[in-house]
Design an enzyme around this catalytic site. Structure first.
Site, PDB file in Angstrom:
ATOM      1  N   THR A 134       0.828  -1.203   0.000  1.00  0.00           N
ATOM      2  CA  THR A 134       0.000   0.000   0.000  1.00  0.00           C
ATOM      3  C   THR A 134       0.866   1.257   0.000  1.00  0.00           C
ATOM      4  O   THR A 134       1.989   1.237   0.527  1.00  0.00           O
ATOM      5  CB  THR A 134      -0.909  -0.001   1.250  1.00  0.00           C
ATOM      6  OG1 THR A 134      -1.412   1.316   1.464  1.00  0.00           O
ATOM      7  CG2 THR A 134      -0.153  -0.403   2.518  1.00  0.00           C
ATOM      8  N   ASP A 135       0.314   2.347  -0.523  1.00  0.00           N
ATOM      9  CA  ASP A 135       1.042   3.629  -0.470  1.00  0.00           C
ATOM     10  C   ASP A 135       1.168   4.142   0.966  1.00  0.00           C
ATOM     11  O   ASP A 135       1.963   5.032   1.244  1.00  0.00           O
ATOM     12  CB  ASP A 135       0.359   4.674  -1.364  1.00  0.00           C
ATOM     13  CG  ASP A 135      -1.049   5.059  -0.922  1.00  0.00           C
ATOM     14  OD1 ASP A 135      -1.612   4.404  -0.019  1.00  0.00           O
ATOM     15  OD2 ASP A 135      -1.601   6.024  -1.496  1.00  0.00           O
ATOM     16  N   GLU A 136       0.390   3.561   1.894  1.00  0.00           N
ATOM     17  CA  GLU A 136       0.414   4.067   3.278  1.00  0.00           C
ATOM     18  C   GLU A 136       1.762   3.814   3.953  1.00  0.00           C
ATOM     19  O   GLU A 136       2.076   4.426   4.966  1.00  0.00           O
ATOM     20  CB  GLU A 136      -0.740   3.462   4.082  1.00  0.00           C
ATOM     21  CG  GLU A 136      -2.069   3.814   3.446  1.00  0.00           C
ATOM     22  CD  GLU A 136      -3.296   3.532   4.305  1.00  0.00           C
ATOM     23  OE1 GLU A 136      -3.180   3.521   5.539  1.00  0.00           O
ATOM     24  OE2 GLU A 136      -4.368   3.338   3.707  1.00  0.00           O
ATOM     25  N   TYR A 194      -1.391  -0.422  11.167  1.00  0.00           N
ATOM     26  CA  TYR A 194      -1.625  -1.083   9.876  1.00  0.00           C
ATOM     27  C   TYR A 194      -0.465  -0.830   8.915  1.00  0.00           C
ATOM     28  O   TYR A 194       0.155  -1.767   8.390  1.00  0.00           O
ATOM     29  CB  TYR A 194      -2.945  -0.599   9.253  1.00  0.00           C
ATOM     30  CG  TYR A 194      -3.059  -0.908   7.766  1.00  0.00           C
ATOM     31  CD1 TYR A 194      -3.142  -2.220   7.315  1.00  0.00           C
ATOM     32  CD2 TYR A 194      -3.056   0.122   6.819  1.00  0.00           C
ATOM     33  CE1 TYR A 194      -3.213  -2.511   5.950  1.00  0.00           C
ATOM     34  CE2 TYR A 194      -3.142  -0.156   5.459  1.00  0.00           C
ATOM     35  CZ  TYR A 194      -3.215  -1.464   5.025  1.00  0.00           C
ATOM     36  OH  TYR A 194      -3.287  -1.752   3.683  1.00  0.00           O
ATOM     37  N   LYS A 236       2.448  -3.346   7.269  1.00  0.00           N
ATOM     38  CA  LYS A 236       2.637  -3.549   5.830  1.00  0.00           C
ATOM     39  C   LYS A 236       4.078  -3.183   5.431  1.00  0.00           C
ATOM     40  O   LYS A 236       4.689  -3.854   4.591  1.00  0.00           O
ATOM     41  CB  LYS A 236       1.645  -2.695   5.027  1.00  0.00           C
ATOM     42  CG  LYS A 236       0.190  -3.106   5.164  1.00  0.00           C
ATOM     43  CD  LYS A 236      -0.130  -4.471   4.597  1.00  0.00           C
ATOM     44  CE  LYS A 236      -0.078  -4.525   3.082  1.00  0.00           C
ATOM     45  NZ  LYS A 236      -0.514  -5.867   2.572  1.00  0.00           N
TER      46      LYS A 236
HETATM   47  P1  NAD Z   1      -9.895  -7.127   2.769  1.00  0.00           P
HETATM   48  O1  NAD Z   1      -9.826  -6.840   4.230  1.00  0.00           O
HETATM   49  O2  NAD Z   1     -11.152  -6.879   2.028  1.00  0.00           O
HETATM   50  O3  NAD Z   1      -9.513  -8.666   2.511  1.00  0.00           O
HETATM   51  C1  NAD Z   1      -8.486  -9.317   3.197  1.00  0.00           C
HETATM   52  C2  NAD Z   1      -8.686 -10.821   2.988  1.00  0.00           C
HETATM   53  O4  NAD Z   1      -7.612 -11.513   3.644  1.00  0.00           O
HETATM   54  C3  NAD Z   1      -9.981 -11.357   3.606  1.00  0.00           C
HETATM   55  O5  NAD Z   1     -10.633 -12.212   2.682  1.00  0.00           O
HETATM   56  C4  NAD Z   1      -9.512 -12.140   4.826  1.00  0.00           C
HETATM   57  O6  NAD Z   1     -10.361 -13.233   5.145  1.00  0.00           O
HETATM   58  C5  NAD Z   1      -8.145 -12.615   4.367  1.00  0.00           C
HETATM   59  N1  NAD Z   1      -7.221 -12.909   5.475  1.00  0.00           N
HETATM   60  C6  NAD Z   1      -6.986 -12.149   6.577  1.00  0.00           C
HETATM   61  N2  NAD Z   1      -6.068 -12.754   7.367  1.00  0.00           N
HETATM   62  C7  NAD Z   1      -5.707 -13.908   6.737  1.00  0.00           C
HETATM   63  C8  NAD Z   1      -4.784 -14.943   7.034  1.00  0.00           C
HETATM   64  N3  NAD Z   1      -4.040 -14.930   8.158  1.00  0.00           N
HETATM   65  N4  NAD Z   1      -4.653 -15.968   6.163  1.00  0.00           N
HETATM   66  C9  NAD Z   1      -5.410 -16.027   5.022  1.00  0.00           C
HETATM   67  N5  NAD Z   1      -6.310 -15.064   4.700  1.00  0.00           N
HETATM   68  C10 NAD Z   1      -6.448 -14.020   5.538  1.00  0.00           C
HETATM   69  O7  NAD Z   1      -8.671  -6.320   2.149  1.00  0.00           O
HETATM   70  P2  NAD Z   1      -8.520  -5.611   0.735  1.00  0.00           P
HETATM   71  O8  NAD Z   1      -8.991  -4.233   0.830  1.00  0.00           O
HETATM   72  O9  NAD Z   1      -9.022  -6.517  -0.319  1.00  0.00           O
HETATM   73  O10 NAD Z   1      -6.928  -5.551   0.639  1.00  0.00           O
HETATM   74  C11 NAD Z   1      -6.191  -6.636   0.109  1.00  0.00           C
HETATM   75  C12 NAD Z   1      -4.705  -6.291   0.160  1.00  0.00           C
HETATM   76  O11 NAD Z   1      -4.463  -5.087  -0.570  1.00  0.00           O
HETATM   77  C13 NAD Z   1      -4.171  -6.047   1.569  1.00  0.00           C
HETATM   78  O12 NAD Z   1      -2.886  -6.626   1.663  1.00  0.00           O
HETATM   79  C14 NAD Z   1      -4.094  -4.531   1.662  1.00  0.00           C
HETATM   80  O13 NAD Z   1      -3.052  -4.138   2.546  1.00  0.00           O
HETATM   81  C15 NAD Z   1      -3.780  -4.154   0.237  1.00  0.00           C
HETATM   82  N6  NAD Z   1      -4.233  -2.819  -0.195  1.00  0.00           N
HETATM   83  C16 NAD Z   1      -5.525  -2.436   0.009  1.00  0.00           C
HETATM   84  C17 NAD Z   1      -5.946  -1.181  -0.435  1.00  0.00           C
HETATM   85  C18 NAD Z   1      -7.376  -0.720  -0.265  1.00  0.00           C
HETATM   86  O14 NAD Z   1      -7.683   0.426  -0.570  1.00  0.00           O
HETATM   87  N7  NAD Z   1      -8.293  -1.557   0.187  1.00  0.00           N
HETATM   88  C19 NAD Z   1      -5.032  -0.338  -1.089  1.00  0.00           C
HETATM   89  C20 NAD Z   1      -3.723  -0.781  -1.283  1.00  0.00           C
HETATM   90  C21 NAD Z   1      -3.339  -2.021  -0.846  1.00  0.00           C
HETATM   91  P1  TYD Z   2     -10.336   4.458   4.838  1.00  0.00           P
HETATM   92  O1  TYD Z   2     -11.348   4.027   3.839  1.00  0.00           O
HETATM   93  O2  TYD Z   2     -10.364   3.845   6.203  1.00  0.00           O
HETATM   94  O3  TYD Z   2      -8.904   4.263   4.152  1.00  0.00           O
HETATM   95  P2  TYD Z   2      -7.426   4.717   4.683  1.00  0.00           P
HETATM   96  O4  TYD Z   2      -7.505   5.194   6.064  1.00  0.00           O
HETATM   97  O5  TYD Z   2      -6.679   3.421   4.582  1.00  0.00           O
HETATM   98  O6  TYD Z   2      -6.982   5.759   3.718  1.00  0.00           O
HETATM   99  O7  TYD Z   2     -10.452   6.021   5.028  1.00  0.00           O
HETATM  100  C1  TYD Z   2     -10.293   6.908   3.935  1.00  0.00           C
HETATM  101  C2  TYD Z   2     -10.330   8.318   4.493  1.00  0.00           C
HETATM  102  O8  TYD Z   2     -11.636   8.573   5.022  1.00  0.00           O
HETATM  103  C3  TYD Z   2      -9.369   8.537   5.657  1.00  0.00           C
HETATM  104  O9  TYD Z   2      -8.840   9.863   5.566  1.00  0.00           O
HETATM  105  C4  TYD Z   2     -10.242   8.419   6.888  1.00  0.00           C
HETATM  106  C5  TYD Z   2     -11.590   8.933   6.412  1.00  0.00           C
HETATM  107  N1  TYD Z   2     -12.780   8.320   7.071  1.00  0.00           N
HETATM  108  C6  TYD Z   2     -13.765   9.135   7.632  1.00  0.00           C
HETATM  109  O10 TYD Z   2     -13.665  10.379   7.605  1.00  0.00           O
HETATM  110  N2  TYD Z   2     -14.842   8.543   8.223  1.00  0.00           N
HETATM  111  C7  TYD Z   2     -14.981   7.188   8.289  1.00  0.00           C
HETATM  112  O11 TYD Z   2     -15.989   6.699   8.882  1.00  0.00           O
HETATM  113  C8  TYD Z   2     -13.982   6.358   7.689  1.00  0.00           C
HETATM  114  C9  TYD Z   2     -14.091   4.867   7.732  1.00  0.00           C
HETATM  115  C10 TYD Z   2     -12.893   6.977   7.083  1.00  0.00           C
END
Ligand code: NAD
Ligand code: TYD
Length: 345
Positions: free
Chosen positions: A134-136, A159, A163
């Site tokens: 992630t970019d975070e 988090y 990562k």
């Molecule tokens: P999500 O929370 O929707 O899904 C995570 C999945 O991992 C779930 O299906 C969960 O059951 C599974 N999981 C959790 N712990 C596990 C374990 N120990 N063994 C096997 N499976 C396990 O997450 P997402 O939003 O789909 O993100 C997926 C990946 O992408 C993550 O690594 C996250 O850090 C990365 N990512 C997410 C975003 C975003 O905006 N959502 C952006 C950049 C990167």
């Molecule tokens: P989020 O979807 O949790 O992603 P991330 O924190 O990983 O970027 O949140 C996106 C942005 O929205 C973040 O600046 C936090 C804000 N946010 C709210 O203002 N209210 C909310 O209830 C949530 C879940 C997020």
């Protein structure tokens, strides 16, 4: 333009971890559609975020197999990886607010789990390991600039720290053990099937049932939004053509302050702005993320395709049409989480 070809090309058997989650399920669908000769194994623990309904359409595909389990279970992954030539690791605890309420699970899955999976991949001589990051991990930006792959890691939440630790372990397995590792770092994703703890689906879910929309702090924190399908195409490009040991930023050049996203959603749903409720800020809240993905464009010929207004409109429509999905995932554990996270704020 340089398109770097990796000698691995397409992979015959791919292990996707966390494939029952939001992004992983879209990636598996993309693989099954675009690489129909490849077999895909989905290893997922089915935590609160894992939902097999996300992949209902794949269940009858003979090239797809689901295994319930933990990426940290060496015995299980040793069995699976003896037959696999590439790993794409999505499995993670993925929500910043939950990492503030309880960081332990993040350390266990994101760091220990990834290390064990790297280790078993090394032992089994897996041809390529792609870590979905992630970019975070880069921390927070001021008003100007964007993260490049050379930006120093400066994670601010449990988090993002977990990562970043996983990224460093991937780097170490590449340098020390010559494991073929590639890392992608993407900005905030949106699209269908996202669990309604994240900003966009939470706001859609609350707005449609006339519940308050909790906006943290002044609402001016900025995120750089990309459609999940654009992200998944980027991951596939890196898997097949990325250079071993390299990091690739994925983003869509699409920055928005949170409050504007929330207003766009209200506007689409024809709901009043009086539903917005400013609440106490998230501790350690990163102010701004923005990602420079020119390396993806220049080296892998990848570009995002989905326009934000259209992508958001279709996403809202998906949530409206999938009321049953939304109802099921917003019951049980979700209600307890929602209460802890948002009451007294
Ligand atoms: P999500 O929370 O929707 O899904 C995570 C999945 O991992 C779930 O299906 C969960 O059951 C599974 N999981 C959790 N712990 C596990 C374990 N120990 N063994 C096997 N499976 C396990 O997450 P997402 O939003 O789909 O993100 C997926 C990946 O992408 C993550 O690594 C996250 O850090 C990365 N990512 C997410 C975003 C975003 O905006 N959502 C952006 C950049 C990167
Ligand atoms: P989020 O979807 O949790 O992603 P991330 O924190 O990983 O970027 O949140 C996106 C942005 O929205 C973040 O600046 C936090 C804000 N946010 C709210 O203002 N209210 C909310 O209830 C949530 C879940 C997020």
């Amino acid at each position: 333009m340089v398109i770097m070809k990796n000698t691995n090309g397409n992979f015959q058997r791919i292990l996707v971890t966390g494939g029952a989650g939001f992004i992983g399920s879209h990636f598996i669908r993309l693989l099954l559609n675009e690489r129909p000769s490849s077999e895909v194994i989905n290893l997922d623990l089915l935590t609160y975020a894992g939902n097999l309904e996300n992949l209902k359409d794949a269940e009858s595909n003979p090239k797809y197999k689901f295994i319930k389990g933990d990426i940290g279970n060496r015995e299980l992954t040793t069995q699976i990886l003896s037959e696999v030539d590439a790993v794409v690791n999505f499995a993670a605890e993925s929500h910043v607010d939950r990492s503030i309420l309880g960081p332990e699970a993040f350390i266990q899955t994101n760091i220990v789990g990834t290390q064990r999976l790297l280790d078993v991949s090394k032992q089994n001589k897996v041809k390529r390991f792609l870590q979905v990051s992630t970019d975070e991990v880069y921390g927070s930006l001021g008003a100007e600039g964007a993260f490049t792959e050379d930006t120093p890691l400066a994670p601010n939440s449990p988090y993002s720290a977990s990562k970043a630790a996983a990224d460093l372990l991937c780097r170490a397995y590449h340098h020390t053990f010559a494991l073929d590792v590639v890392i992608t770092r993407c900005s905030n994703n949106y699209g269908p099937n996202q669990f309604p703890e994240k900003l966009i689906p939470l706001m859609i879910s609350n707005a449609r049932s006339d519940k308050p929309l909790p906006v943290y702090g002044d609402g001016l924190n900025v995120r750089d939004w990309i459609h999940v399908e654009d992200h998944c195409r980027g991951i596939l490009a890196v898997l097949e053509n990325g250079q071993s040991g390299e990091v690739y930023n994925i983003g869509s050049n699409n920055e928005w302050p949170n409050i504007q996203i929330v207003k766009k959603i209200l506007n689409e749903l024809k709901k009043p702005e009086s539903l917005i409720k400013f609440v106490a800020d998230r501790p350690g809240h990163d102010r701004r993320y923005a990602i420079n993905s020119s390396k993806m464009k220049n080296q892998l010929n990848w570009e995002p395709k989905i326009d934000f207004s259209e992508g958001l409109h279709k996403t809202i429509d998906w949530y409206l049409k999938n009321d049953a999905w939304l109802r099921r995932v917003t019951s049980g554990e979700y209600l307890k989480y929602y209460e802890t996270q948002y009451s007294n704020r």
